[in-house]
Design a protein around this motif. Sequence first.
Motif, PDB file in Angstrom:
ATOM      1  N   LEU A   1       0.846  -1.191   0.000  1.00  0.00           N
ATOM      2  CA  LEU A   1       0.000   0.000   0.000  1.00  0.00           C
ATOM      3  C   LEU A   1       0.881   1.241   0.000  1.00  0.00           C
ATOM      4  N   GLY A   2       0.645   2.157  -0.912  1.00  0.00           N
ATOM      5  CA  GLY A   2       1.373   3.430  -0.941  1.00  0.00           C
ATOM      6  C   GLY A   2       0.555   4.471  -0.212  1.00  0.00           C
ATOM      7  N   MET A   3       1.008   4.858   0.979  1.00  0.00           N
ATOM      8  CA  MET A   3       0.186   5.725   1.821  1.00  0.00           C
ATOM      9  C   MET A   3       0.631   7.180   1.761  1.00  0.00           C
ATOM     10  N   ASN A   4      -0.334   8.068   2.032  1.00  0.00           N
ATOM     11  CA  ASN A   4      -0.058   9.493   2.116  1.00  0.00           C
ATOM     12  C   ASN A   4       0.428   9.804   3.539  1.00  0.00           C
ATOM     13  N   HIS A   5       1.613  10.415   3.624  1.00  0.00           N
ATOM     14  CA  HIS A   5       2.212  10.761   4.925  1.00  0.00           C
ATOM     15  C   HIS A   5       1.250  11.624   5.766  1.00  0.00           C
ATOM     16  N   LEU A   6       0.582  12.558   5.110  1.00  0.00           N
ATOM     17  CA  LEU A   6      -0.335  13.446   5.844  1.00  0.00           C
ATOM     18  C   LEU A   6      -1.530  12.666   6.384  1.00  0.00           C
ATOM     19  N   ALA A   7      -1.972  11.645   5.627  1.00  0.00           N
ATOM     20  CA  ALA A   7      -3.072  10.797   6.120  1.00  0.00           C
ATOM     21  C   ALA A   7      -2.605  10.042   7.364  1.00  0.00           C
ATOM     22  N   GLY A   8      -1.318   9.647   7.372  1.00  0.00           N
ATOM     23  CA  GLY A   8      -0.763   8.991   8.553  1.00  0.00           C
ATOM     24  C   GLY A   8      -0.911   9.884   9.777  1.00  0.00           C
ATOM     25  N   HIS A   9      -0.487  11.151   9.640  1.00  0.00           N
ATOM     26  CA  HIS A   9      -0.642  12.093  10.762  1.00  0.00           C
ATOM     27  C   HIS A   9      -2.126  12.254  11.110  1.00  0.00           C
ATOM     28  N   ALA A  10      -2.933  12.425  10.061  1.00  0.00           N
ATOM     29  CA  ALA A  10      -4.343  12.785  10.280  1.00  0.00           C
ATOM     30  C   ALA A  10      -5.126  11.662  10.954  1.00  0.00           C
ATOM     31  N   LEU A  11      -4.760  10.404  10.692  1.00  0.00           N
ATOM     32  CA  LEU A  11      -5.530   9.279  11.244  1.00  0.00           C
ATOM     33  C   LEU A  11      -4.998   8.802  12.596  1.00  0.00           C
ATOM     34  N   THR A  12      -3.841   9.339  13.016  1.00  0.00           N
ATOM     35  CA  THR A  12      -3.236   8.892  14.278  1.00  0.00           C
ATOM     36  C   THR A  12      -4.171   9.013  15.491  1.00  0.00           C
ATOM     37  N   PRO A  13      -4.961  10.094  15.613  1.00  0.00           N
ATOM     38  CA  PRO A  13      -5.835  10.168  16.798  1.00  0.00           C
ATOM     39  C   PRO A  13      -6.869   9.045  16.852  1.00  0.00           C
ATOM     40  N   ARG A  14      -7.120   8.373  15.740  1.00  0.00           N
ATOM     41  CA  ARG A  14      -8.026   7.206  15.777  1.00  0.00           C
ATOM     42  C   ARG A  14      -7.300   6.000  16.356  1.00  0.00           C
ATOM     43  N   LEU A  15      -5.988   5.922  16.054  1.00  0.00           N
ATOM     44  CA  LEU A  15      -5.183   4.834  16.620  1.00  0.00           C
ATOM     45  C   LEU A  15      -5.033   5.002  18.135  1.00  0.00           C
ATOM     46  N   THR A  16      -4.758   6.243  18.558  1.00  0.00           N
ATOM     47  CA  THR A  16      -4.455   6.467  19.977  1.00  0.00           C
ATOM     48  C   THR A  16      -5.709   6.670  20.833  1.00  0.00           C
ATOM     49  N   ASP A  17      -6.726   7.305  20.250  1.00  0.00           N
ATOM     50  CA  ASP A  17      -7.874   7.691  21.067  1.00  0.00           C
ATOM     51  C   ASP A  17      -9.198   7.164  20.520  1.00  0.00           C
ATOM     52  N   GLY A  18      -9.128   6.389  19.464  1.00  0.00           N
ATOM     53  CA  GLY A  18     -10.347   5.772  18.910  1.00  0.00           C
ATOM     54  C   GLY A  18     -11.387   6.778  18.441  1.00  0.00           C
ATOM     55  N   LEU A  19     -10.945   7.945  17.943  1.00  0.00           N
ATOM     56  CA  LEU A  19     -11.915   8.972  17.540  1.00  0.00           C
ATOM     57  C   LEU A  19     -12.825   8.483  16.418  1.00  0.00           C
ATOM     58  N   GLY A  20     -14.062   8.974  16.451  1.00  0.00           N
ATOM     59  CA  GLY A  20     -14.972   8.739  15.328  1.00  0.00           C
ATOM     60  C   GLY A  20     -14.933   9.943  14.395  1.00  0.00           C
ATOM     61  N   PHE A  21     -15.421   9.786  13.187  1.00  0.00           N
ATOM     62  CA  PHE A  21     -15.467  10.900  12.234  1.00  0.00           C
ATOM     63  C   PHE A  21     -16.734  11.709  12.486  1.00  0.00           C
ATOM     64  N   PRO A  22     -16.779  13.005  12.177  1.00  0.00           N
ATOM     65  CA  PRO A  22     -15.645  13.817  11.739  1.00  0.00           C
ATOM     66  C   PRO A  22     -14.955  14.464  12.937  1.00  0.00           C
TER      67      PRO A  22
END
Length: 376
Positions: free
Chosen positions: A126-147
């Motif tokens: 998978l070729g990932m966007n670095h900014l998406a990595g930053h942007a999705l991190t709070p879901r990994l750490t804190d389980g945030l829902g969208f938006p």
Amino acid sequence: MNATKPARPTLPLPGSLTVLGIESSCDDTAAAVVRHGGDGAAILSNVVMDQGTLHAAFGGVVPEIAARAHAEKLDLAVEAALDTAGLALADLDAIAVTAGPGLIGGVLAGVMLARGLAAATGLPLLGMNHLAGHALTPRLTDGLGFPYLLLLVSGGHCQFLLVSGVDAYTRLGGTIDDAPGEAFDKVARLLGLAQPGGPAVEAEAATGDPVRFALPRPLLDRPGCDLSFSGLKTAVLRARDGLVAAHGGLRRSDRADLCAGFQGAVTDVLAQKARRALVEYMALAPRDPVLAVAGGVAANRVLRAALEAVAHDTGARFVAPPLALCTDNAAMIAWAGIEHLRAGLPVADDFVARPRWPLDTHSPALIGAGRKGAKA
Ligand code: KG4
Ligand code: ZN
């Protein structure tokens, strides 16, 4: 890109997903293993090898030096990440690599290694966007829902992002010139402080008077959430030159006051723009409103306190992932890969490495760059 090669359809999802992440878009060579299973996500390893003093003499990251160092260290980082996780390549379900945006030589070094590993193992790539990595991190750490609303604030990036889905981002504003971390680093250099400049400026500012120098608050007079930091840095330069001309040098208190003034100006601007971004976000009536931060500058305690206050004023929670996951790392890339797979997005392994790759392709490009080059 090979347009004729069809994307691999979505992968059948096993009960748990274990993904190797690889990141090399700036000056950190990183590899990590993240697993998502029945009881949530776990970071099994998170190896970051920074490039230490390699760039110190040059006043910034030198792309060629960075690329060479990545090429030398990436396989060691991957080996260490697998060892720490206690896994072999055969235990993985996929490999996720940063495919941009960033310094292209470094991105290519990561993509080439990942391609080799994928070819040798048959694992999906998978070729990932670095900014998406930053942007999705709070879901990994804190389980945030969208938006949720995210302020990405580092040495390379500065933007307010509305994160509405794994692949759905709206940029509400961003820097039109320098990134804040870059400005902290330049101000530190102007004042003879150590690098990285952020922590050094914050420490000096602790004893300084933030109102002694009348520093500008760029773009606050304009509507919207765009930001600018290069004029602020120039204002610090002028103030410094004035002091040197008047007194033949800087006194300790001058340095502290300049640092406090600069930090105060950056904080004011980011807090006020965050307030505006929150108004736009709250108009969506999110069920659990959150302002999250990512990026190295989010370590700044004065800025954090100001953002937290603005979030609370507006009725939003403030979420700041642990610093090791706010700064560049590969766990965020592995996690972005897991999110991609879990969202059922297609897997196309014929992606190309990209120096620029805005997350929000609908908003007009910003003029701004950040020290990693133009990116959004
Ligand atoms: O996210 P990061 O590790 O790397 C990239 O920029 O990619 O962020 C590093 C930046 C540097 O510019 C550093 O000076 C800044 O974050 N920084 C800080 C603080 N700690 C690190 N800026 C302000 N205050 C801090 N305490
Ligand atoms: Zn980054």
